[in-house]
Each structure stands twice: as C-alpha cells, then as structure tokens.
Design a protein around this motif. Structure first.
Motif, PDB file in Angstrom:
ATOM      1  N   PRO A   9     -38.686   0.544  -4.753  1.00 22.18           N
ATOM      2  CA  PRO A   9     -37.522  -0.325  -4.567  1.00 22.18           C
ATOM      3  C   PRO A   9     -37.787  -1.406  -3.524  1.00 22.18           C
ATOM      4  CG  PRO A   9     -36.875   1.986  -4.566  1.00 22.18           C
ATOM      5  CD  PRO A   9     -38.373   1.960  -4.538  1.00 22.18           C
ATOM      6  N   GLU A 252     -20.613  -0.306  -8.918  1.00 25.29           N
ATOM      7  CA  GLU A 252     -20.955   1.075  -9.256  1.00 25.29           C
ATOM      8  C   GLU A 252     -19.827   2.044  -8.932  1.00 25.29           C
ATOM      9  OE1 GLU A 252     -24.665   4.192  -8.843  1.00 25.29           O
ATOM     10  OE2 GLU A 252     -24.754   2.230  -7.882  1.00 25.29           O
ATOM     11  N   ARG A 267     -25.099   0.078 -12.925  1.00 27.10           N
ATOM     12  CA  ARG A 267     -26.053   0.052 -11.807  1.00 27.10           C
ATOM     13  C   ARG A 267     -26.979  -1.160 -11.906  1.00 27.10           C
ATOM     14  NH1 ARG A 267     -25.545   5.780 -12.449  1.00 27.10           N
ATOM     15  NH2 ARG A 267     -27.211   5.842 -14.002  1.00 27.10           N
ATOM     16  N   SER A 268     -27.293  -1.585 -13.124  1.00 27.02           N
ATOM     17  CA  SER A 268     -28.113  -2.773 -13.325  1.00 27.02           C
ATOM     18  C   SER A 268     -27.410  -4.015 -12.797  1.00 27.02           C
ATOM     19  CB  SER A 268     -28.434  -2.939 -14.819  1.00 27.02           C
ATOM     20  OG  SER A 268     -29.272  -4.030 -15.060  1.00 27.02           O
ATOM     21  N   ASP A 272     -27.895  -2.054  -6.750  1.00 25.44           N
ATOM     22  CA  ASP A 272     -28.173  -1.088  -5.693  1.00 25.44           C
ATOM     23  C   ASP A 272     -29.329  -0.154  -6.028  1.00 25.44           C
ATOM     24  OD1 ASP A 272     -26.183  -2.078  -4.110  1.00 25.44           O
ATOM     25  OD2 ASP A 272     -24.660  -0.677  -4.826  1.00 25.44           O
ATOM     26  N   SER A 273     -29.733  -0.096  -7.286  1.00 29.76           N
ATOM     27  CA  SER A 273     -30.801   0.822  -7.696  1.00 29.76           C
ATOM     28  C   SER A 273     -32.158   0.131  -7.616  1.00 29.76           C
ATOM     29  CB  SER A 273     -30.533   1.309  -9.126  1.00 29.76           C
ATOM     30  OG  SER A 273     -29.290   1.967  -9.212  1.00 29.76           O
ATOM     31  N   GLU A 359     -33.749   2.379 -19.312  1.00 27.51           N
ATOM     32  CA  GLU A 359     -33.367   2.785 -17.965  1.00 27.51           C
ATOM     33  C   GLU A 359     -34.614   3.002 -17.123  1.00 27.51           C
ATOM     34  OE1 GLU A 359     -30.990   6.481 -15.823  1.00 27.51           O
ATOM     35  OE2 GLU A 359     -30.420   5.868 -17.862  1.00 27.51           O
ATOM     36  N   ASP A 361     -35.371   4.031 -13.057  1.00 24.56           N
ATOM     37  CA  ASP A 361     -34.792   4.451 -11.775  1.00 24.56           C
ATOM     38  C   ASP A 361     -33.272   4.368 -11.787  1.00 24.56           C
ATOM     39  OD1 ASP A 361     -37.279   4.967 -10.775  1.00 24.56           O
ATOM     40  OD2 ASP A 361     -37.456   3.086  -9.660  1.00 24.56           O
ATOM     41  N   GLY A 362     -32.676   4.744 -12.916  1.00 32.11           N
ATOM     42  CA  GLY A 362     -31.223   4.814 -13.020  1.00 32.11           C
ATOM     43  C   GLY A 362     -30.531   3.527 -13.412  1.00 32.11           C
ATOM     44  N   ALA A 363     -31.245   2.406 -13.445  1.00 31.27           N
ATOM     45  CA  ALA A 363     -30.629   1.111 -13.772  1.00 31.27           C
ATOM     46  C   ALA A 363     -31.190   0.583 -15.087  1.00 31.27           C
ATOM     47  CB  ALA A 363     -30.883   0.101 -12.657  1.00 31.27           C
ATOM     48  N   THR A 457     -33.518  -6.453 -14.185  1.00 33.18           N
ATOM     49  CA  THR A 457     -32.142  -5.942 -14.181  1.00 33.18           C
ATOM     50  C   THR A 457     -31.147  -7.085 -14.409  1.00 33.18           C
ATOM     51  OG1 THR A 457     -31.792  -6.248 -11.809  1.00 33.18           O
ATOM     52  CG2 THR A 457     -32.779  -4.151 -12.514  1.00 33.18           C
TER      53      THR A 457
END
Length: 491
Positions: A9, A252, A267-268, A272-273, A359, A361-363, A457
């Motif tokens: 990140p 989010e 989240r995208s 924040d991800s 997806e 890392d969650g985004a 993203t």
C-alpha cells in the motif's frame, strides 16, 4: 517491483478537506436516492415521451456535394461550412511504426473550438439534483436522449446558425458566481476527432431557476438507474458525470454491506485500501508511453487518401469496414435552429467497450490500457481493457486483435456486472452504438499485467479525472457506469 503482483500500500494521502468530504457525502446521498423530492407533475417516462412527441426530428440522407451551406475546399477537398465555423472533415496521414498497422490514412473531424458540457446542480430536500435536458441529435438512433443542462459548441452558443440562444448558458459564462463542483477540459473520440476538447463543468446554484420545457431535475441515482436502459443517457451526460468527485474516505463506512462485489467497489472509490500501483507509479507509466511519441500525424488532401473512395454521395474505406462520411439534412422543432445540413461519421458495426475488474487487497481494480489514437492531444490516454468494433478485425492483421477481446466475449453471464447498449456523440456520429460492459476477470485469465495495461482503483481514476486528457471518453463513460453500481439493486 514485481509488476504481476500488487505492490505494498502507498503511504496514506493527506486527509481530504472537510468541504471536500462533505461534497462526496452529498454526491453519494444523491447517488443512493432514486426518488426525486422535487414536485414534478409527471413521471420521467411520460415527460420523456412528451419531449419525443414535441421534437419532430427528421433526418434524411443527402449527397455530400448537396449539403446546404457546405462545400469542398478546392485545394484539399476538405468539407467546410461556409461560415468558417462549426467543424470540417479533413484527411489525416497516420504513422505508428510500433503498432500492428504501421501506416494508414483516414478522414477526421477537425473542430478546434472548445465546447461546453455543463450540468447545473441544486439541493432540494437535502439531496443534490441535476438539471437534465431531453435533447434530440441527428445521429441518435432513437433521436432523443438525456443530455446535460448545456451541450453546445462555441459556434452554437455564438449563434453562427442565427438560431435561438442556448438555455441556461449564462450560468456557465458566469461560473465564478456559483460553486464549482467540477471543471476540466476533456477529449472526445481520438479515432474520429483531431484534438477535440470540451469543457466538462458542474456548477451548484442556489438561485431560483425557471425550468424550461424539455428540462427536469433528477438525482444522481435516477440518472444512474437509466444507464442500464438501452440508449437513453447520452455520451455527454456520461462524461460530465464521470468528473464528479464521487470518491473519498467517507464512502466505506456509509456503504458497508454483505454484497462482496459492491463492498469491493465502495472500497475502490473510498481509496482507503491497498492499490496495485501507487499514483506516482501510474503517472510514470503514462508519461513513459507519452514520451515514446510512437504515433505521428500530418494532414493530407481528403480527396486523395490512400485506401478510401470518394464520391458525391459518401467517403468510404475500400474494404467496406471501419466508417464512412455521409451527408444528412435535418429538421427539428425543439433545437435552436429549425433545420440544417451537415456531414457525419457513420461507423460500420456495433462496437464493444469493456473493462475487466477484479478485487485486489479488498478493493475493486479496473484493468486500463494505455491507448494510442491519432486525435489525442497527448498521444496516449487511458482507455478501457477492450475498445473495438469486432468485425473490423476480419480485414486487419492478427496482432491487431485486442488482447482481451476473446476473454470478454466468452464471459459467463454471472461475471457480467454491467451491460448496456449506448450511443456515442449524436451531433457528429450517425448511429454510433457500443455495447458497454463491466466484466469480472474469470479465474487466472487476464490477471497478469502486460506493458500496456495496469490495474487501477476508482479512487485513482477519479484523481486523474481532475486533470485533462488522462482518461478517454469511453473510459469516462465506464467510470460513470461503475459509479451506477454503488446503489444496491434488488436480487
């Protein structure tokens, strides 16, 4: 760095100013509101049907040599309006030594003036609404589409056509009196326009506004919902909406749900991800492609282009593919001028505009391509994963076939998150239709990056959209389509 795996990140960006976060919250509320709080006497369906009934649009094919107020330049053969305004159709020689087709010639629209694509926004009952217009264009297959408050070329708003004034234009000529939500120059189709730009502007007003016939206040959610309806929301609305700052850290917490795809999309947008690439890496990648300067252009006489047949009726490629230049005679009761003639680009075949998403890392990330087109100001802009007319590749060399076209064409129905048949710019293109798709990447296919592709993203795309010439018009349409998926859908 391993380009095939997500990078760590990036360091967190400075927190957004409170006003910026509040604007994002207000836009989000509008995106989640699908019932307007403005008292309007009729439903959208009946309002739109009434506008269609009033429009009285008629479009007839005519010979290019028979276009009223148009003529061919005696030296170059270019099609020009007698006023010297509006636009011209010229010839262009293109060299792209590193591309699958290293050299070609083509007609292209030259329109050096900057147009206005303007949206007025106003809050009603705590929800932002946008003043939309039901506008006819000669190139629209269904004539009438949902358009921005103002959609006008410089020649139109200077009234070179001697017609009526453009409604609501004064707000965009006096923008300093109002709150600017978005204001940025963006390109149009680089395959058909030579360095064409429009000023995409969204202004929030507090004035009492008289709503003229053919206009209607709508929430962002109402407009988004109509994107899924075939051929209603026009290209200019889609590009103007894409420039809205619908991204930020408050999303989010406001939209946490049990829908995995939608959570990843939120989240995208929130930013924040983790991201596959930092903004510095993305900007460096784009700059590297632009610095290569692989594509060069020069003007050539329209009547002497190699590979094209020019007749009094039309200009067409000898293969019968790609597109033609045709002439039309137009009459319309609800436009600033009652009738006119003009040349238009007529594509051959329905296009496919698609992004692969996955997806990381969650985004949710979108696979973007560094696209090269002869009409771009900077040579390269981010384009969708796939952007083509599939049948054109029957006469092109094998390496020209888009890298992920077959992956998109074979996508299982459950992988297709958005699909809609939408028109391109109806003022210059005749029945230019594209199927817009958002497709989840299936398994390992399409997950590895190649030099021309990067996973990005929605927050990063929104950041780039604050500036000119980073996303092409098809990519901007898909950003708006992705934003439309933020609202939960039944089932």
């Amino acid at each position: 760095m391993n380009r095939f795996a997500p990078s760590p990140p990036s360091p967190p960006s400075p927190p957004s100013p409170p006003d910026s976060r509040r604007l994002t919250d207000r836009l989000l509320r509008s995106a989640l509101t699908e019932e307007s709080r403005v008292h309007q006497p009729d439903s959208f369906t009946s309002w739109f049907a009434a506008a269609r009934e009033r429009s009285g649009l008629r479009v007839d094919r005519v010979e290019l040599d028979g276009l009223r107020d148009w003529g061919r330049d005696p030296r170059t053969g270019a099609l020009r309006h007698r006023s010297g305004g509006f636009f011209s159709v010229d010839g262009l020689d293109v060299r792209f030594p590193s591309g699958p087709v290293p050299h070609w010639q083509q007609p292209i629209i030259h329109q050096p003036e900057v147009g206005v694509l303007g949206l007025l926004a106003k809050e009603f009952g705590g929800v932002l609404h946008f003043l939309m217009q039901a506008k006819v264009e000669p190139g629209n297959r269904n004539h009438l589409q949902l358009s921005p408050t103002v959609q006008a070329t410089r020649s139109n708003y200077l009234r070179l056509h001697k017609g009526r004034a453009v409604p609501y234009l004064k707000y965009f000529q006096e923008r300093a009196r109002h709150k600017v939500i978005a204001d940025v120059l963006q390109s149009e189709q680089g395959a058909w326009f030579f360095r064409k730009r429009n000023r995409n502007t969204v202004l929030e007003v507090t004035d009492e506004i008289v709503v003229e016939e053919g206009f209607r206040w709508m929430t962002l959610g109402q407009i988004h919902r109509l994107l899924a309806v075939e051929d209603i929301v026009n290209m200019d609305t889609r590009t103007a909406l894409s420039c809205l700052p619908l991204a930020g850290g408050t999303l989010e917490s406001a939209l946490n749900t049990s829908d995995g795809f939608r959570d990843a999309l939120v989240r995208s947008c929130a930013g924040d991800s983790g991201t596959a690439h930092s903004m510095t890496e993305l900007l460096s990648w784009i700059t590297e492609h632009r610095a290569q300067g692989a594509l060069t252009t020069r003007p050539v006489p329209l009547g002497e282009m190699s590979g094209w047949d020019s007749s009094p009726e039309r200009i067409s490629h000898t293969s019968g593919r790609f597109f033609s230049v045709i002439g039309v005679e137009v009459s319309a009761g609800t436009r600033e001028v009652a009738g006119w003639s003009q040349p238009m680009i007529e594509p051959h075949g329905t296009g496919l505009i698609a992004v692969l998403v996955k997806e990381i890392d969650g985004a949710l990330h979108v696979l973007m391509r560094a696209g090269v087109e002869p009409g771009y100001v900077d040579g390269v802009e981010l384009s969708p994963t796939v952007q083509c007319v599939p049948e054109s590749y029957e006469v092109l060399p094998g390496p020209a076939r888009p890298r992920f076209l077959d992956h998109v064409l074979s996508a299982r129905p459950e992988r297709i998150r958005f699909t809609s048949l939408l028109s391109e710019e109806g003022g210059r293109f005749h029945h230019a239709l594209n199927r817009y798709l958002v497709v989840e990447a299936d398994g390992e296919a399409g997950l590895l990056e190649e030099p021309d592709y990067r996973w990005v993203t929605l927050h990063q795309l929104s950041t780039l959209l604050r500036h000119s010439h980073y996303l092409n018009v098809q990519a901007r349409s898909l950003v708006t389509c992705l934003h439309s998926l933020l609202a939960p859908r039944p089932g």
